[in-house]
Design an enzyme around this catalytic site. Structure first.
Site, PDB file in Angstrom:
ATOM      1  N   ASN A  16       0.834  -1.210   0.000  1.00  0.00           N
ATOM      2  CA  ASN A  16       0.000   0.000   0.000  1.00  0.00           C
ATOM      3  C   ASN A  16       0.861   1.249   0.000  1.00  0.00           C
ATOM      4  OD1 ASN A  16      -2.407  -1.459   0.298  1.00  0.00           O
ATOM      5  ND2 ASN A  16      -2.353  -1.339   2.523  1.00  0.00           N
ATOM      6  N   GLY A 226      -0.365  -5.497  22.765  1.00  0.00           N
ATOM      7  CA  GLY A 226      -0.096  -4.060  22.728  1.00  0.00           C
ATOM      8  C   GLY A 226       1.111  -3.681  23.567  1.00  0.00           C
ATOM      9  N   THR A 252       1.875   2.333  14.029  1.00  0.00           N
ATOM     10  CA  THR A 252       1.715   1.712  12.709  1.00  0.00           C
ATOM     11  C   THR A 252       2.946   0.863  12.382  1.00  0.00           C
ATOM     12  OG1 THR A 252       0.505   3.679  12.017  1.00  0.00           O
ATOM     13  CG2 THR A 252       1.170   2.162  10.275  1.00  0.00           C
ATOM     14  N   ALA A 253       2.692  -0.359  11.920  1.00  0.00           N
ATOM     15  CA  ALA A 253       3.737  -1.314  11.501  1.00  0.00           C
ATOM     16  C   ALA A 253       4.493  -1.956  12.672  1.00  0.00           C
ATOM     17  CB  ALA A 253       4.746  -0.693  10.520  1.00  0.00           C
ATOM     18  N   ALA A 254       4.058  -1.692  13.917  1.00  0.00           N
ATOM     19  CA  ALA A 254       4.717  -2.356  15.057  1.00  0.00           C
ATOM     20  C   ALA A 254       4.484  -3.863  14.974  1.00  0.00           C
ATOM     21  CB  ALA A 254       4.181  -1.810  16.370  1.00  0.00           C
ATOM     22  N   GLY A 255       3.235  -4.253  14.710  1.00  0.00           N
ATOM     23  CA  GLY A 255       2.911  -5.680  14.581  1.00  0.00           C
ATOM     24  C   GLY A 255       3.631  -6.297  13.390  1.00  0.00           C
ATOM     25  N   ASP A 256       3.761  -5.523  12.326  1.00  0.00           N
ATOM     26  CA  ASP A 256       4.449  -6.040  11.123  1.00  0.00           C
ATOM     27  C   ASP A 256       5.939  -6.246  11.406  1.00  0.00           C
ATOM     28  OD1 ASP A 256       2.041  -5.860   9.756  1.00  0.00           O
ATOM     29  OD2 ASP A 256       2.432  -3.793   9.125  1.00  0.00           O
ATOM     30  N   SER A 295       9.694   3.678   9.686  1.00  0.00           N
ATOM     31  CA  SER A 295      10.012   3.527  11.113  1.00  0.00           C
ATOM     32  C   SER A 295      10.624   2.168  11.455  1.00  0.00           C
ATOM     33  CB  SER A 295       8.733   3.731  11.936  1.00  0.00           C
ATOM     34  OG  SER A 295       7.839   2.673  11.691  1.00  0.00           O
TER      35      SER A 295
HETATM   36  O1  RIB Z   1      -0.035  -2.769   9.609  1.00  0.00           O
HETATM   37  C1  RIB Z   1       0.062  -1.467   9.144  1.00  0.00           C
HETATM   38  C2  RIB Z   1      -0.383  -1.380   7.709  1.00  0.00           C
HETATM   39  O2  RIB Z   1      -1.755  -1.671   7.622  1.00  0.00           O
HETATM   40  C3  RIB Z   1      -0.221  -0.016   7.093  1.00  0.00           C
HETATM   41  O3  RIB Z   1       1.038   0.182   6.530  1.00  0.00           O
HETATM   42  C4  RIB Z   1      -1.372   0.054   6.106  1.00  0.00           C
HETATM   43  O4  RIB Z   1      -0.979   0.092   4.778  1.00  0.00           O
HETATM   44  C5  RIB Z   1      -2.245  -1.156   6.411  1.00  0.00           C
HETATM   45  O5  RIB Z   1      -2.111  -2.143   5.475  1.00  0.00           O
END
Ligand code: RIB
Length: 303
Positions: A16, A226, A252-256, A295
């Site tokens: 995305n 969390g 955002t993206a912490a879980g990723d 990040s």
């Molecule tokens: O996990 C975060 C992501 O979720 C964001 O980068 C956004 O694009 C959504 O897909």
């Protein structure tokens, strides 16, 4: 002569472009809030996990589908710069995926995604990368592509003896068959409740939810909680990994990052306990900066 084979991580999932605004609180329906600066950056759960695994030291291939538009071109350019193998990236006539993200003063977010090309990934696309799936050491999947594709990829991997890490985000109904193909599942509390019907608020309820998932066939579970940390329910035993106490700017993206970190540690042969510690340290760094991929830390930053 023994030829050394690199432990390859294959991520199949979403790509995305993220558009983010930070406001003191998240707006309520009908409310307009004046926020800080607008930021545009690379995102998507699949892409974030691939980038995290690469920056944290993995050998990573990434398969996703982007549109024939400037967002798609920019994403591919970014992945090449990261050193990801994107030789089998797919293109669609649909527009590239876009996420609108609102972040509050505590770093918590709300995300709306226009999936576009991500929703155009087909089972035939998965078949076309079957060779990559069956030759990987670990396959990492999320739920931002059509569920039949997730099932097909997981099944191909499982039948070839390739471990599957599923980050079940965003939660959506899954076929029962899928669970037996999963080596490691990483739901957060909300996702755990979605898949089991059990609200997760403490160790006992987390254990109850994990038992339901394991009863369906998932081998190991690491549940993220969390800012508290994560609870693992695995064949190595059950354990809690506390989160590092940091000031969150944007989660955002912490879980990723957590999933990318787990993937790297697993293919390096670390125990799940060590993998969880490594992934926790990496995601603590991610939450201290704005944005998704911007990040995500590099391995040299992990103490
Ligand atoms: O996990 C975060 C992501 O979720 C964001 O980068 C956004 O694009 C959504 O897909």
């Amino acid at each position: 002569m023994q030829i050394e084979t690199k432990k390859k991580i294959l991520v199949i999932g979403s790509s995305n472009t993220d558009m983010t605004v930070k406001t003191p609180t998240l707006p309520r329906p009908g409310e307009t809030l004046i926020g800080g600066e607008f930021k545009m950056g690379a995102g998507g759960k699949g892409a974030n996990q691939a980038v995290a695994a690469k920056r944290l030291g993995g050998e990573v291939s990434f398969v996703c589908k982007v549109g024939r538009d400037v967002f798609g071109d920019n994403s591919i350019a970014g992945y090449l710069k990261e050193g990801l193998d994107v030789s089998r990236i797919l293109r669609s006539d649909k527009p590239s995926g876009v996420a609108l993200i609102m972040v509050d003063g505590n770093g918590e977010n709300c995300i709306s995604v226009a999936s576009g090309a991500n929703s155009d990934i087909t089972e035939a696309d998965i078949d076309s990368v079957a060779d990559m799936i069956t030759s990987a050491s670990l396959l990492v999947l999320q739920l931002e592509m059509p569920t039949p594709c997730v099932l097909k990829a997981a099944k191909l991997a499982y039948e070839a003896g390739v471990k599957v890490l599923l980050n079940p985000a965003p939660a959506c109904p899954l076929p029962d068959e899928l669970f037996q193909y999963i080596f490691l599942m990483t739901p957060n509390q909300t996702e755990s409740e979605f898949f089991t019907g059990i609200p997760v608020h403490d160790e006992a309820s987390a254990a109850e939810a994990a038992a339901v998932l394991r009863g369906r066939g998932v081998k190991d579970i690491i549940m993220t909680m969390g800012s508290k940390g994560s609870m693992a329910f695995t064949e190595e035993g059950n354990f809690f990994t506390p989160a590092h106490k940091v000031q969150a700017v944007d989660t955002t993206a912490a879980g990723d990052t957590f999933c990318g970190g787990l993937a790297v540690a697993i293919v390096e042969g670390k125990s799940l306990r060590e993998a969880a510690q490594f992934a926790t340290a990496a995601s603590a760094l991610t939450v201290q900066k704005m944005g998704a991929q911007e990040s995500i830390p590099y391995r040299s930053e992990i103490k």
